[in-house]
Design a protein around this motif. Sequence first.
Motif, short mmCIF file in Angstrom:
data_model
loop_
_atom_site.label_atom_id
_atom_site.label_comp_id
_atom_site.label_asym_id
_atom_site.label_seq_id
_atom_site.Cartn_x
_atom_site.Cartn_y
_atom_site.Cartn_z
N LEU A 175 0.82 -1.10 -0.38
CA LEU A 175 0.31 -0.01 0.29
C LEU A 175 1.27 1.36 0.10
O LEU A 175 2.00 1.42 0.68
CB LEU A 175 -1.10 -0.26 1.39
CG LEU A 175 -1.98 0.86 1.21
CD1 LEU A 175 -2.49 1.17 0.50
CD2 LEU A 175 -2.54 0.89 2.98
N THR A 176 0.66 1.72 -1.22
CA THR A 176 1.25 2.91 -1.20
C THR A 176 0.67 4.15 -0.74
O THR A 176 -0.34 4.57 -1.33
CB THR A 176 1.94 3.17 -2.41
OG1 THR A 176 2.87 2.37 -3.45
CG2 THR A 176 3.03 4.81 -2.54
N ALA A 177 0.89 5.16 -0.16
CA ALA A 177 0.51 5.75 0.36
C ALA A 177 0.57 7.89 0.75
O ALA A 177 1.65 8.15 0.95
CB ALA A 177 -0.15 6.31 2.13
N ARG A 178 0.16 8.43 -0.96
CA ARG A 178 0.56 9.16 -1.40
C ARG A 178 0.37 10.37 0.30
O ARG A 178 -0.12 10.01 0.39
CB ARG A 178 -0.13 10.13 -2.79
CG ARG A 178 0.10 9.01 -3.61
CD ARG A 178 -0.83 9.12 -5.13
NE ARG A 178 -1.60 7.74 -4.94
CZ ARG A 178 -2.82 8.08 -5.64
NH1 ARG A 178 -3.13 9.56 -6.20
NH2 ARG A 178 -3.45 7.08 -5.90
N TYR A 185 -3.59 9.15 7.76
CA TYR A 185 -2.80 7.70 7.57
C TYR A 185 -3.00 7.31 9.25
O TYR A 185 -2.92 5.99 9.35
CB TYR A 185 -1.44 8.44 7.72
CG TYR A 185 -1.30 8.83 5.85
CD1 TYR A 185 -2.10 8.86 4.77
CD2 TYR A 185 -0.71 9.84 6.15
CE1 TYR A 185 -2.20 9.39 3.63
CE2 TYR A 185 -0.78 10.47 4.69
CZ TYR A 185 -1.41 10.02 3.90
OH TYR A 185 -0.90 10.60 2.38
N THR A 210 5.33 3.73 2.01
CA THR A 210 4.74 2.30 1.76
C THR A 210 4.75 1.40 2.59
O THR A 210 5.43 1.32 3.76
CB THR A 210 6.20 2.22 0.48
OG1 THR A 210 6.14 2.61 -0.17
CG2 THR A 210 5.07 0.81 0.59
N TRP A 243 -4.15 7.00 -2.57
CA TRP A 243 -3.19 5.79 -2.18
C TRP A 243 -3.64 5.22 -3.58
O TRP A 243 -4.69 4.84 -4.15
CB TRP A 243 -3.44 4.78 -0.84
CG TRP A 243 -5.53 4.43 -0.81
CD1 TRP A 243 -6.23 5.39 -0.30
CD2 TRP A 243 -6.07 3.90 -1.14
NE1 TRP A 243 -7.56 5.28 -0.45
CE2 TRP A 243 -7.19 3.83 -0.77
CE3 TRP A 243 -5.67 2.77 -2.18
CZ2 TRP A 243 -8.11 2.93 -1.36
CZ3 TRP A 243 -6.54 1.59 -2.57
CH2 TRP A 243 -7.95 1.84 -2.24
N THR A 270 -6.71 1.21 -6.21
CA THR A 270 -6.75 3.04 -6.21
C THR A 270 -7.97 3.46 -4.85
O THR A 270 -8.92 4.12 -5.36
CB THR A 270 -5.92 3.44 -7.49
OG1 THR A 270 -7.18 4.64 -7.65
CG2 THR A 270 -5.49 2.71 -8.03
N SER A 271 -7.51 4.86 -4.91
CA SER A 271 -8.15 5.75 -3.76
C SER A 271 -9.12 6.32 -5.35
O SER A 271 -10.14 7.15 -3.84
CB SER A 271 -7.39 7.05 -3.27
OG SER A 271 -6.62 7.52 -3.71
#
Length: 413
Positions: A175-178, A185, A210, A243, A270-271
């Motif tokens: 999971l990539t949290a931009r 978060y 990440t 994300w 994706t979000s």
Amino acid sequence: MAGGLNFRPPAFQGPSGSCAPTTCHNQLAETLIRTFEANLGKRRADLDEDLKVLAAGRPDFKILRGMAHLLTNGSSTFEAGGDVEPSLVRERVFELAQAHPPSRLRRDLVLEQAARSLSVERPLSAEDVAAALYADLPDQQTLVAFDPPEPQALIERWDLAQAQGVLYRAYSLILTARPNEPARYKQLLKYTRFFGLMLTVEGDPVHGFTLTLDGPTSLFGGTTRYGLALSKFLPALLHVTKWDLTATLKPRRDLAWVDPKDEEWQFGLTSEDGYVSHYPEPKEYDSALESGFSERFAKLETPWRLEREVDLVPVPGGVILPDFRLAHEDGRSVLVEIVGYWRPEYLRKKFDLLRKSGRTDVIVCVSERLNLERAGVDPSDFDERLVWFKGILNPREVLAMAERLTTKPFSTG
């Protein structure tokens, strides 16, 4: 070889195949909701029979069953019918049956005798006793309450459930949290802990974070319990903005459209995919301690500003999510972490992460009610930036600590 999985369910049609996808979705949802409403006060077996008739001959019968499952488990309340506890009825009937030889007349006689002996609050008939004998079995329970969702909400819930089902089979998840909305978060990571997910966190506030999570089939032997936890995590993720998620899973060989050469699939979300969470929105504050501190701080006249939106601080083995940042108008700033929770495991983890971070710009506020010694925690490393409090956290004491800390250099890791 890895195959891609574009999961979004295809549009489905009604029995005639003539209606538009959106119309068919709504028609099916409305029909199911009406069916449940019509079965209020009836047995679950009667409801199941109506659903069976409704599904007959429909090409979308699997979708119908899925939505019905959601209504059964999320919007319906089933209870044993009648005024007498079924276990008491069975006990009395079986006791009386021992005194009569087997026969058709024996059954009627036993039921009548049981009805007379059980008629305490109101008269009971033999038919009442017969109906109550097994009224607590699932298919004999009565639908006593039904909270109907809006048809669109049911469609969205079913849509999300399909994606959750895919995650149930995942054995790794990245999971990539931009960079965006740090408070979200924080809520996300709280959910990972709540569901007992194992993860590592890498990154920084500038480039994003990440999160690598182990999936259910990555464990020795695999566990359905962990897979269920991972799927329950997805609705929480939807509250976080910006994300990307990639899950790796083993394909199901029983599906006709599966390429037998594929050894694994990649499932991406994706979000921006449009899924809707049925979990409540996260609260602004995690505890009364935090909200009370913020309210008292707002009454002060000070050049310091209390900020809620604080970036995550990655450390080896986890991440720190500070409760607040104190920012001075001249550019100075410190972080504020409030420790008011008592569980020993939480306390040990909290102080271990603070120690590993190497950050000396974090003011640690600790309740005197906590038994740190019993939890095996030694706070002596934080003496120079430790604020003890009893019932409430005084913002003036925190501000005084912030002034002392920012008059000398400190490390930010």
